[in-house]
Scaffold this active site. Structure first.
Site, PDB file in Angstrom:
ATOM      1  CE  LYS A 181      -3.552  -2.629   2.395  1.00 34.08           C
ATOM      2  NZ  LYS A 181      -4.100  -3.043   3.703  1.00 34.08           N
ATOM      3  CD  GLN A 228      -3.086  -4.270   7.047  1.00 37.37           C
ATOM      4  OE1 GLN A 228      -3.066  -3.271   6.347  1.00 37.37           O
ATOM      5  NE2 GLN A 228      -3.454  -5.450   6.595  1.00 37.37           N
ATOM      6  CG  ASP A 273      -9.882  -0.791   4.801  1.00 36.30           C
ATOM      7  OD1 ASP A 273      -9.716  -1.037   3.596  1.00 36.30           O
ATOM      8  OD2 ASP A 273      -9.150  -1.245   5.690  1.00 36.30           O
ATOM      9  N   GLY A 280     -19.771 -16.524   0.317  1.00 38.78           N
ATOM     10  CA  GLY A 280     -19.111 -15.882   1.459  1.00 38.78           C
ATOM     11  C   GLY A 280     -19.965 -14.744   1.977  1.00 38.78           C
ATOM     12  CB  SER A 314     -16.460 -11.917   5.407  1.00 38.18           C
ATOM     13  OG  SER A 314     -16.071 -11.272   4.210  1.00 38.18           O
ATOM     14  N   GLY A 339      -6.074  -9.065  -5.618  1.00 39.45           N
ATOM     15  CA  GLY A 339      -5.165  -8.404  -4.662  1.00 39.45           C
ATOM     16  C   GLY A 339      -4.691  -7.029  -5.102  1.00 39.45           C
ATOM     17  N   GLY A 375      -9.262  52.324  23.833  1.00 41.85           N
ATOM     18  CA  GLY A 375      -9.934  51.252  23.099  1.00 41.85           C
ATOM     19  C   GLY A 375      -9.052  50.399  22.216  1.00 41.85           C
TER      20      GLY A 375
END
Length: 924
Positions: free
Chosen positions: A45, A89, A114, A161, A163, A265, A374
């Protein structure tokens, strides 16, 4: 495909940086622990970010980090405007229990590139695709599907899947792209049948080659997200990487299939970069770099103008942490003191060290009446105009007021009318305790001086040495500060047992001459009966008594040290250099010699941080340090100015105020403060009033608490024109330093149009860059817009800043230059005591310090009765004292008291507390 994405992102980043110079998208990666696989992914990354032009920061916490440690780090990143996206991470490699869900949900949704927070997941499930971040792997999968050219809409898609990272968001993403979606998993009994129906198949089951080639529908698109290791004796590692799909057979049936490794990937990394760039683009749409996104308060003006405290208490201040966020401070740079004030950490300066400074403006004035003209009100009015009305980044930097004048004759110093620092009660009273810290530190030094004299008078060398360097568990050791004293004495030994009798004598005997003690005790209250006292009258002091005095706290050298320091280390060194007396040998005795430097630094460690407050219209203010201008250098802190100049940025403004008239506060601002800070001002704003100018023209005396004589209530152009001699001289004084001058004519309701116009005309004729009538007291920032525009124009004009004198000149020459050039004196006269001090300080090596004249503020001369612009007088210097730690010598002109007294009717007569509401009532 991922290379095409990276090239596109690279071009977008270049476009951003060209449009907004100095801007770069920022990505932070937070890692807990040191897993090899995490390190590998993070390096990928970081490499991709560098290639695209994203500024990436890897924050690594040890595996001993607790959940609180991680949350604290996330809070800091959430508040950092330079970070547009950050990821945590996973997995979190910590020895301590950490709730991963809590951690991912702590990430600010607008930076959650993410896409793992519940808010982003919820938006995705509802179909709000344009208002959320999508997890990078599903986003990459969609990009790969699009690259095939196949329309997703109307296709049958199967996701294996469920997840939170891949399966569930992939289902939602396909659904909202109009596919008919089925989610399968390891418990699906008809998995092969479901796979056979899929036009698009996304597999993220985490099981090696679970999906067989024969299951796949001919021509299907297959996206394999799996990464699994299987034994392989032909590989050096004994294993190889495979996906969740049996690739060799599946590729024969699929029209498109992603390889493992090398497929999903790299696209996941590319999508992380794309989300970061998208986040930076959203940031730019919302916030213009260098411009604060600040919410201003709207004033509801009343006629007649209510009392200052009524106006202050009618305002609802913004929470101070909101202001901190608006001006770009990070959460860990702000230390809250309730809802309306905070301290700002010096780490801010380090973070912003490469940020260019803004424009630096100093507000000063003509020689005032005892009522003041002032300057504080104008300072606040100017920043309210620049900020709330002209939408510039702007900061006011003002002094913290002393409790003495607040309860004495002057009242508070928060400004007035619709131009105030709020809440005024907090501002005018304890604030965050800085003045109390100075009182404690100052009096610790005073106690150390007398205690040291007492102990040296009553003990032998050896007894003193045994107590100064005691044996602890059989070991004697010098402290760091004692090592410094030994080095100063030329004794290069570190073993306490190695000193000779002569060296012990030198070490333990400061041998202070009581007649030379210049360090006094202080109190932040006006108390005339402490101007001369006798100390040491108790029998326990064994006859050691002496005449001493109390000064007001803000005259303490420690206050000046605080105001002139540029950091903790510099402050500590200055504290150590403070001279408290001379020895009987004529050598200076310092706080470091007394061994008190470290303790002073500890007492002052919080006071050194500037205090953040706000104006009535919601612009930020630093309130920090408050040295008097007649008996000290009269300016707020260098640190506050430096931090503010960084926060406002190149096009912004920092407006600070110098105490009393230009002959006092402004002269010291230039010759002392700017000399030590290295800062160079762009504009001088010189405040003038018709009232004060009439007084300088020969009008009757103006006295606090007494109604103004009729001469000040009626038009008198002749009297006014004559008094403008003082205005003329103060304009000349400012221009002497090479800085453009803008005159702010602070209008009162008794002033006529002709009088105001005359002052404006004469100011311009005297050389002012511009002169402007101001009505900010009654109208807030709106009444100072013309002044703000004039200051903007003046800040663009050429400036040739210069000091009045070279510090290497002899002491007498420097004093004479100030007296002649600034005050209009023909010469100076040093009385015998002053002559002795010149010789002493020159001999002690202090002759090259700047000069800080201690003189009345009510006249350009030493005589407060001489008004206008007197000339030809001899300026008497009765004594000279040294503030070596602060870094100046201060000649005493005439009779100046360092402890004011209370008047017959002090301000505290009007101050009260409502026991029910807890509100402060009365005048400040």
């Amino acid at each position: 495909v991922f290379r095409q994405v990276r090239e596109r992102l690279k071009k977008q980043v270049v476009e951003m940086t060209e449009k907004f110079p100095g801007f770069r998208p920022g990505l932070a990666i937070l890692q807990v622990g040191n897993r090899d696989d995490s390190n590998l992914y993070i390096n990928m990354k970081l490499k991709a970010a560098a290639e695209i032009g994203i500024s990436a920061n890897h924050i690594k916490l040890p595996n001993t980090a607790t959940e609180a440690d991680v949350l604290k780090c996330i809070a800091s990143l959430n508040g950092d405007p330079a970070v547009h996206g950050f990821i945590v991470q996973l997995p979190l490699d910590s020895d301590k229990p950490i709730n991963t869900e809590k951690i991912t949900n702590a990430v600010a949704p607008e930076k959650d590139v993410d896409g793992l927070s519940s808010i982003n997941a919820g938006k995705l499930s509802r179909g709000d695709l344009g208002d959320c971040f999508i997890p990078c792997t599903p986003k990459g999968c969609m990009e790969l599907i699009r690259q095939t050219g196949v329309q997703v809409a109307g296709k049958r898609a199967v996701v294996i899947g469920r997840s939170k990272i891949v399966g569930a968001p992939m289902h939602d993403l396909l659904l909202w792209n109009n596919a008919t979606v089925t989610t399968c998993h390891s418990k699906t009994s008809t998995l092969a049948e479901e796979v056979g129906k899929a036009d698009i198949l996304v597999v993220a089951a985490g099981k090696a080659e679970m999906v067989k080639g024969e299951w796949i529908k001919p021509g299907a698109i297959v996206i394999d997200c799996g990464i699994n290791h299987v034994p392989d004796s032909t590989k050096p590692s004994g294993k190889r990487v495979v996906g969740d799909v049996a690739y060799s057979t599946a590729k024969e049936k699929a029209s498109y299939i992603t390889p493992v490794p090398g497929g999903v990937g790299p696209m996941t990394v590319a999508m992380l970069m794309q989300s970061t760039v998208e986040s930076a683009q959203r940031f730019l749409e919302k916030f213009q770099p260098g411009k604060w996104n600040i919410q201003y308060n709207h004033l509801t003006l009343k006629i007649p103008v209510p009392s200052d405290i009524e106006i202050s208490q009618s305002c609802i201040p913004k929470p101070i942490d909101q202001i901190a966020r608006e001006i770009g401070l990070l959460p860990d740079e702000v230390e809250l003191y309730g809802q309306t004030k905070a301290k700002v950490h010096l780490s801010t300066l380090k973070r912003l060290k490469n940020q260019p400074d803004g424009k630096y403006v100093v507000v000063t004035g003509i020689t005032p009446t005892p009522l003041g003209e002032g300057k504080s009100t104008t300072t606040v009015g100017l920043v309210q105009a620049l900020g709330a009305h002209l939408h510039q980044n702007v900061f006011a930097c003002v002094r913290q007021p002393s409790q003495g004048p607040t309860f004495g004759i002057k009242g508070g110093a928060a400004g007035g009318g619709y131009c105030q620092v709020v809440p005024m009660e907090e501002f005018n009273l304890h604030l965050t305790g800085d003045i109390h810290a100075i009182t404690a530190a100052n009096n610790l030094v005073a106690a150390a001086v007398d205690a040291r004299i007492f102990h040296e008078l009553t003990q032998t060398d050896q007894a003193l040495y045994s107590r100064l360097v005691p044996s602890v568990n059989g070991v004697r050791k010098f402290s760091n500060i004692q090592i410094r004293r030994l080095q100063k004495l030329g004794i290069n030994k570190t073993d306490p047992t190695a000193l000779t009798k002569e060296e012990v004598n030198l070490f333990v005997r400061l041998d202070i001459d009581p007649g030379t003690i210049t360090w006094q005790r202080v109190l932040d209250t006006n108390d005339r009966f402490l101007r001369k006292i006798t100390i040491g009258q108790s029998p326990t002091e064994k006859g050691f008594s002496r005449t001493a005095q109390f000064d007001i706290t803000v005259s303490s050298e420690i206050m000046a040290v605080l105001a002139l320091s540029d950091g903790l280390d510099d402050m500590k060194k200055r504290l150590g250099r403070m001279v408290v007396a001379s020895s009987k040998r004529g050598e200076p005795v310092t706080a470091d010699d007394l061994g008190v430097t470290g303790a002073l630094a500890v007492l002052m460690k919080d006071a050194v941080k500037p205090n953040l407050m706000q104006t009535l219209e919601g612009t930020p203010v630093f309130v920090h340090a408050g040295p008097f201008a007649n008996i000290a250098h009269g300016n707020s802190s260098v640190l506050a100015d430096k931090i503010a100049l960084k926060l406002v940025g190149k096009e912004g403004f920092v407006v600070t105020e110098a105490g009393f008239g230009a002959d006092i506060g402004m002269e010291k601002f230039f010759n002392i403060k700017c000399r030590y800070s290295g800062l160079r001002p762009h504009v001088v704003v010189l405040v003038a009033t018709v009232r004060a100018l009439k007084m300088h023209g020969g009008g009757p005396a103006v006295t606090a608490g007494v109604p103004l004589p009729k001469e000040y209530m009626e038009e008198n152009l002749q009297l006014l024109a004559k008094g403008c001699s003082n205005l003329n001289k103060q304009i000349q004084n400012a221009r002497m330093f090479g800085v453009p001058v803008v005159v702010a004519v602070n209008a009162f309701k008794t002033d006529t149009k002709a009088e105001l116009a005359l002052v404006v005309q004469l100011a311009k004729e005297a050389g002012a860059f511009d002169a402007v009538e101001c009505t900010h007291w009654a109208e807030g920032g709106k009444g100072a817009v013309a002044l703000a525009r004039a200051v903007q124009r003046a800040s663009q004009a050429p400036s040739n800043f210069r000091f009045l004198y070279n510090v290497e000149l002899p002491v007498v020459d420097k004093i004479r230059l100030i007296a002649r050039q600034i005050y209009g004196a023909s010469d100076i006269e040093l009385l015998p005591e002053a002559q002795e001090k010149v010789a002493l300080y020159t001999k002690q090596g202090f002759g090259n310090l700047p000069i800080c004249m201690a003189k009345t503020h009510l006249s350009l001369s030493h005589d407060p009765e001489q008004k206008g612009a007197p000339t030809g007088f001899i300026l008497p210097i009765r004594d000279i004292r040294a503030s070596v730690g602060a870094g100046f010598l201060y000649p005493l002109v005439g009779t100046m008291s360092t402890m004011p007294g209370l008047p017959t009717r002090p301000c505290f007569y009007d101050i009260d507390l409502d026991p029910v509401s807890g509100e402060v009532n009365g005048l400040f």
